[in-house]
Design an enzyme around this catalytic site. Structure first.
Site, PDB file in Angstrom:
ATOM      1  N   ARG A 192       0.868  -1.192   0.000  1.00  0.00           N
ATOM      2  CA  ARG A 192       0.000   0.000   0.000  1.00  0.00           C
ATOM      3  C   ARG A 192       0.900   1.236   0.000  1.00  0.00           C
ATOM      4  O   ARG A 192       1.217   1.789   1.057  1.00  0.00           O
ATOM      5  CB  ARG A 192      -0.910  -0.012   1.230  1.00  0.00           C
ATOM      6  CG  ARG A 192      -1.999  -1.085   1.194  1.00  0.00           C
ATOM      7  CD  ARG A 192      -2.907  -0.967   2.395  1.00  0.00           C
ATOM      8  NE  ARG A 192      -4.147  -1.691   2.248  1.00  0.00           N
ATOM      9  CZ  ARG A 192      -4.392  -2.908   2.768  1.00  0.00           C
ATOM     10  NH1 ARG A 192      -3.481  -3.528   3.469  1.00  0.00           N
ATOM     11  NH2 ARG A 192      -5.560  -3.484   2.579  1.00  0.00           N
ATOM     12  N   ARG A 243       1.070  -1.166  -5.290  1.00  0.00           N
ATOM     13  CA  ARG A 243      -0.157  -0.510  -5.734  1.00  0.00           C
ATOM     14  C   ARG A 243       0.093   0.985  -5.782  1.00  0.00           C
ATOM     15  O   ARG A 243       0.683   1.559  -4.864  1.00  0.00           O
ATOM     16  CB  ARG A 243      -1.287  -0.822  -4.751  1.00  0.00           C
ATOM     17  CG  ARG A 243      -2.585  -0.150  -5.149  1.00  0.00           C
ATOM     18  CD  ARG A 243      -3.699  -0.545  -4.235  1.00  0.00           C
ATOM     19  NE  ARG A 243      -3.544   0.048  -2.909  1.00  0.00           N
ATOM     20  CZ  ARG A 243      -4.372  -0.197  -1.902  1.00  0.00           C
ATOM     21  NH1 ARG A 243      -5.372  -1.048  -2.051  1.00  0.00           N
ATOM     22  NH2 ARG A 243      -4.188   0.366  -0.737  1.00  0.00           N
ATOM     23  N   GLU A 276     -12.387  -4.080  -7.333  1.00  0.00           N
ATOM     24  CA  GLU A 276     -12.947  -3.708  -6.032  1.00  0.00           C
ATOM     25  C   GLU A 276     -14.149  -2.777  -6.148  1.00  0.00           C
ATOM     26  O   GLU A 276     -14.668  -2.292  -5.150  1.00  0.00           O
ATOM     27  CB  GLU A 276     -11.864  -3.097  -5.132  1.00  0.00           C
ATOM     28  CG  GLU A 276     -11.102  -1.942  -5.719  1.00  0.00           C
ATOM     29  CD  GLU A 276     -10.017  -1.412  -4.774  1.00  0.00           C
ATOM     30  OE1 GLU A 276      -9.995  -1.765  -3.597  1.00  0.00           O
ATOM     31  OE2 GLU A 276      -9.183  -0.624  -5.255  1.00  0.00           O
ATOM     32  N   ASN A 283     -12.269  -5.837   0.490  1.00  0.00           N
ATOM     33  CA  ASN A 283     -12.653  -4.818   1.483  1.00  0.00           C
ATOM     34  C   ASN A 283     -13.550  -3.775   0.827  1.00  0.00           C
ATOM     35  O   ASN A 283     -14.606  -3.427   1.341  1.00  0.00           O
ATOM     36  CB  ASN A 283     -11.417  -4.106   2.046  1.00  0.00           C
ATOM     37  CG  ASN A 283     -10.428  -5.064   2.650  1.00  0.00           C
ATOM     38  OD1 ASN A 283     -10.789  -6.178   3.011  1.00  0.00           O
ATOM     39  ND2 ASN A 283      -9.176  -4.659   2.746  1.00  0.00           N
ATOM     40  N   ARG A 330     -17.098   0.696   5.258  1.00  0.00           N
ATOM     41  CA  ARG A 330     -16.239  -0.269   5.964  1.00  0.00           C
ATOM     42  C   ARG A 330     -15.687   0.262   7.276  1.00  0.00           C
ATOM     43  O   ARG A 330     -15.191  -0.510   8.093  1.00  0.00           O
ATOM     44  CB  ARG A 330     -15.103  -0.751   5.048  1.00  0.00           C
ATOM     45  CG  ARG A 330     -14.279   0.351   4.467  1.00  0.00           C
ATOM     46  CD  ARG A 330     -13.408  -0.121   3.329  1.00  0.00           C
ATOM     47  NE  ARG A 330     -12.100  -0.581   3.764  1.00  0.00           N
ATOM     48  CZ  ARG A 330     -11.075  -0.763   2.948  1.00  0.00           C
ATOM     49  NH1 ARG A 330     -11.205  -0.563   1.653  1.00  0.00           N
ATOM     50  NH2 ARG A 330      -9.933  -1.165   3.407  1.00  0.00           N
ATOM     51  N   CYS A 387      -6.574  -9.763  -2.307  1.00  0.00           N
ATOM     52  CA  CYS A 387      -5.733  -9.090  -1.322  1.00  0.00           C
ATOM     53  C   CYS A 387      -6.554  -8.393  -0.247  1.00  0.00           C
ATOM     54  O   CYS A 387      -6.020  -7.678   0.583  1.00  0.00           O
ATOM     55  CB  CYS A 387      -4.773  -8.116  -1.990  1.00  0.00           C
ATOM     56  SG  CYS A 387      -5.629  -6.814  -2.874  1.00  0.00           S
TER      57      CYS A 387
HETATM   58  C1  PEP Z   1      -9.349  -3.884  -0.632  1.00  0.00           C
HETATM   59  O1  PEP Z   1     -10.115  -2.950  -0.900  1.00  0.00           O
HETATM   60  O2  PEP Z   1      -9.744  -5.056  -0.427  1.00  0.00           O
HETATM   61  C2  PEP Z   1      -7.905  -3.652  -0.545  1.00  0.00           C
HETATM   62  C3  PEP Z   1      -7.064  -4.639  -0.397  1.00  0.00           C
HETATM   63  O3  PEP Z   1      -7.469  -2.370  -0.573  1.00  0.00           O
HETATM   64  P1  PEP Z   1      -7.573  -1.354   0.647  1.00  0.00           P
HETATM   65  O4  PEP Z   1      -7.985  -2.152   1.848  1.00  0.00           O
HETATM   66  O5  PEP Z   1      -6.257  -0.731   0.822  1.00  0.00           O
HETATM   67  O6  PEP Z   1      -8.618  -0.420   0.188  1.00  0.00           O
HETATM   68 MG    MG Z   2      -9.373  -1.141  -1.693  1.00  0.00          MG
END
Ligand code: PEP
Ligand code: MG
Length: 601
Positions: free
Chosen positions: A303, A339, A451, A474, A485, A522
């Protein structure tokens, strides 16, 4: 031996356990980011009074440190030197003279001056070559923290001999957690399992519970707490027998970790021979070696925005290049997926120094005007909005590509046109590097995160354009189920086993495979043992997670059979509701894995 049945395990507070582990420690109530406020001071007498406030705060800090040293004289033989050093540092010119000077030259209050002094020192320390000396900045910060507390009138805790402090606040930013090293655990009122704050806590192995309503009013400074980051239970000032029970649980937890650690270096291969790749999610490059030691066969998600969040100003190309080069070299020969900046949303650059310049300041303004940051100028949208910054990051990555095996991942892609713009930027950056005679690896792979629901719907189109997919559950869950979230009020609705989620993962995986590209996951789901059979059965090729989860997931994989989990996934995809899926999965877990692993959905 403890009679477990006889112990009342009832707890005082219940929240969401977001980072496993049991800690027993004292409460430190804080208001991160709020304690340092700038106040301009015009007249000289008032400035002299500010200087006096600062001197008095240092005096009180010294007195308290000496008291701690006396109080724990017998037990802290080993730690006495640290306290002595801190006492000496209090009046060292670095902090003391510098702060007094800044009060006068900048005509500001003592807190702000101390904060400025700290920023300057951080920069100075960061430039030192010797890693040991660089790390001493942590001591400087600890000493300054104590002075801050005295200035604000907040009582500091008695120095805990073993550093067992549980920090409690309404909320913490991911950045606060990064600076929380050395704290035993934390507790907040807001947050959810996949908020970035929780993610960082898991990566750093800091046990945490979030989402306890009014927690800051329910505990007091110095209370003794038991925090169970797995179950979300928190006991305030527990009775001795409960304390004893949790000390026992703590030992069990540590033993279990040791036992599972033996899976770390084994192949991630099912009992019937299907090999997958298990990788680590990282926020900080320095953790790469540790992740590889934990059994990661690569970094599946770096990240990169955390470097940005931690910096005082925009990291320049050289800093980015150095960081990426070191990261790639540390992980080699394993691949590293960096990323591009996923900044915005709940990861905004807050300037605590008041000194940010250029578009940092501009962005802060823009972000603060956003009513809906998760749907706002985040991730790839932000990068395309700031093309120069985006190009700098890509250039640094490509330059670093010669030092290992690089994959570049674009977050939050939601349309084909957006991907095209990204590809154009990459082509332009490559062209420029060639023109400048700077080498880069032509085999660098480019992938997109899946995503956003629209990306799932056009997965077949996207798959034809990139080298790999990485499913970010996520956000995929957040956006497809419309559940913030980071919001504890709707955290119970955040449902990884929603049929829509499983079907989207399946669709993305099939689209990738039809196009002959790899698909990994991920999101936090990847590191949860209970979901492993489903995800494996849906056909994912790689799993990237917080490093501490790796041995647990490898253990699950090695006890699974590909043919069996594929049948399971088929059955779950036909279910109408999450409840049905949950029951079927629980039944499967109970029948196929040892009961002692305590797998519950
Ligand atoms: C996700 O969205 O699942 C992800 C891995 O990215 P982040 O949690 O950094 O948004
Ligand atoms: Mg994400």
């Amino acid at each position: 031996m403890i009679n477990r049945r006889a112990v009342d395990t009832g707890t005082d507070l219940a929240g969401i356990g977001v980072s496993p582990g049991i800690v027993i420690g004292r409460v430190l109530l804080v208001e991160p980011g709020l304690s340092v406020k700038k106040r301009r001071i015009a007249d000289d007498a008032a400035l002299a009074r500010e200087q006096e406030r600062f001197r008095a705060a240092v005096d009180r800090t010294e007195e308290k440190l000496r008291q701690v040293r006396r109080q724990f004289a017998e037990v802290i033989a080993d730690n006495a030197a640290i306290i002595d050093t801190h006492i000496l540092m209090l009046r060292d010119g670095m902090i003391y003279d510098r702060t007094l000077g800044i009060i006068v030259t900048e005509k500001i209050n003592a807190e702000w001056a101390l904060d400025q002094a700290l920023c300057q020192l951080e920069e100075l320390f960061a430039r030192v070559d010797d890693a040991y000396i660089r790390q001493r900045f942590l001591d400087v910060r600890q000493v300054a923290d104590r002075i801050f507390s005295e200035l604000s009138g907040q009582e500091t805790l008695p120095e805990e001999i073993d550093g067992k402090v549980i920090v409690v606040s309404r909320d913490f930013s991911p950045e606060d957690i990064l600076q929380m090293r050395g704290r035993a655990g934390f507790l907040t009122e807001v947050g959810g399992e996949t908020s970035h704050t929780s993610i960082v806590a898991r990566t750093l192995g800091i046990p945490a519970v979030v989402g306890i309503k009014d927690v800051t009013a329910q505990v007091s400074h110095g209370d003794l707490l038991i925090l169970d980051g797995s179950t979300g239970r928190v006991c305030v000032n527990p009775r001795p027998e409960l304390l004893e029970y949790y000390q026992y649980r703590q030992q069990q937890y540590q033993l279990q970790n040791l036992e599972v650690a033996q899976y770390a270096q084994l192949q991630a291969e099912t009992a019937d021979g299907l090999e997958v790749r298990v990788e680590a999610n990282l926020e900080m490059a320095e953790e790469a070696s540790q992740a590889i030691e934990s059994g990661a066969a690569g970094i599946g998600l770096f990240r990169s925005e955390y470097l940005y969040l931690a910096a005082r100003d925009n990291p320049d190309e050289e800093l980015l290049f150095e960081t990426y080069r070191n990261l790639l070299a540390m992980a080699a020969p394993f691949p590293v997926t960096i990323r591009t900046f996923d900044i915005g949303g709940d990861k905004q650059v807050i300037d605590r120094t008041g000194m940010a310049t250029g578009f940092r300041r501009k962005m802060e303004k823009q972000w603060s005007a956003e009513a809906n940051p998760a749907l706002g100028l985040r991730a790839i949208r932000y990068c395309l909005h700031e093309p120069a910054m985006f190009a700098t990051q890509l250039r640094a990555m490509l330059r670093a590509s010669c030092f290992g095996s690089l994959r570049v991942l674009f977050p939050m892609i939601s349309s084909f046109c957006e991907l095209k713009k990204v590809q154009d930027t990459v082509a332009a950056v490559k062209e420029r590097l060639r023109a400048d005679g700077i080498p880069y690896d032509d085999k660098v792979e480019f992938g997109v995160m899946i995503e956003v629901p629209s990306a799932v719907a056009i997965a077949d189109t996207l798959a034809g354009e990139v080298d790999f997919f990485s499913i970010g559950t996520n956000d995929l869950i957040q956006y497809s189920l419309a559940i913030d979230r980071g919001n504890e009020q709707v955290a119970h609705m955040y449902e990884p086993l929603h049929p829509a989620v499983l079907r989207m993962i399946k669709h993305a995986a099939d689209s990738a495979h039809r196009a002959g590209i790899e698909v990994g996951i991920c999101g936090e789901m990847a590191g949860e043992e209970r979901y492993l059979p489903v995800l494996l059965g849906l056909g994912l090729d790689s799993f990237s997670m917080h490093p501490l989860a790796i041995p647990y997931i490898k253990r699950m994989i090695r006890h699974s059979r590909a043919a069996s989990v594929q049948r399971l996934a088929g059955r779950l995809l036909a279910c109408a509701s999450a409840v049905e899926i949950r029951e079927a999965l629980q039944d499967y877990l109970t029948r196929h894995y040892p009961v002692s692993w305590s797998l519950h959905v």
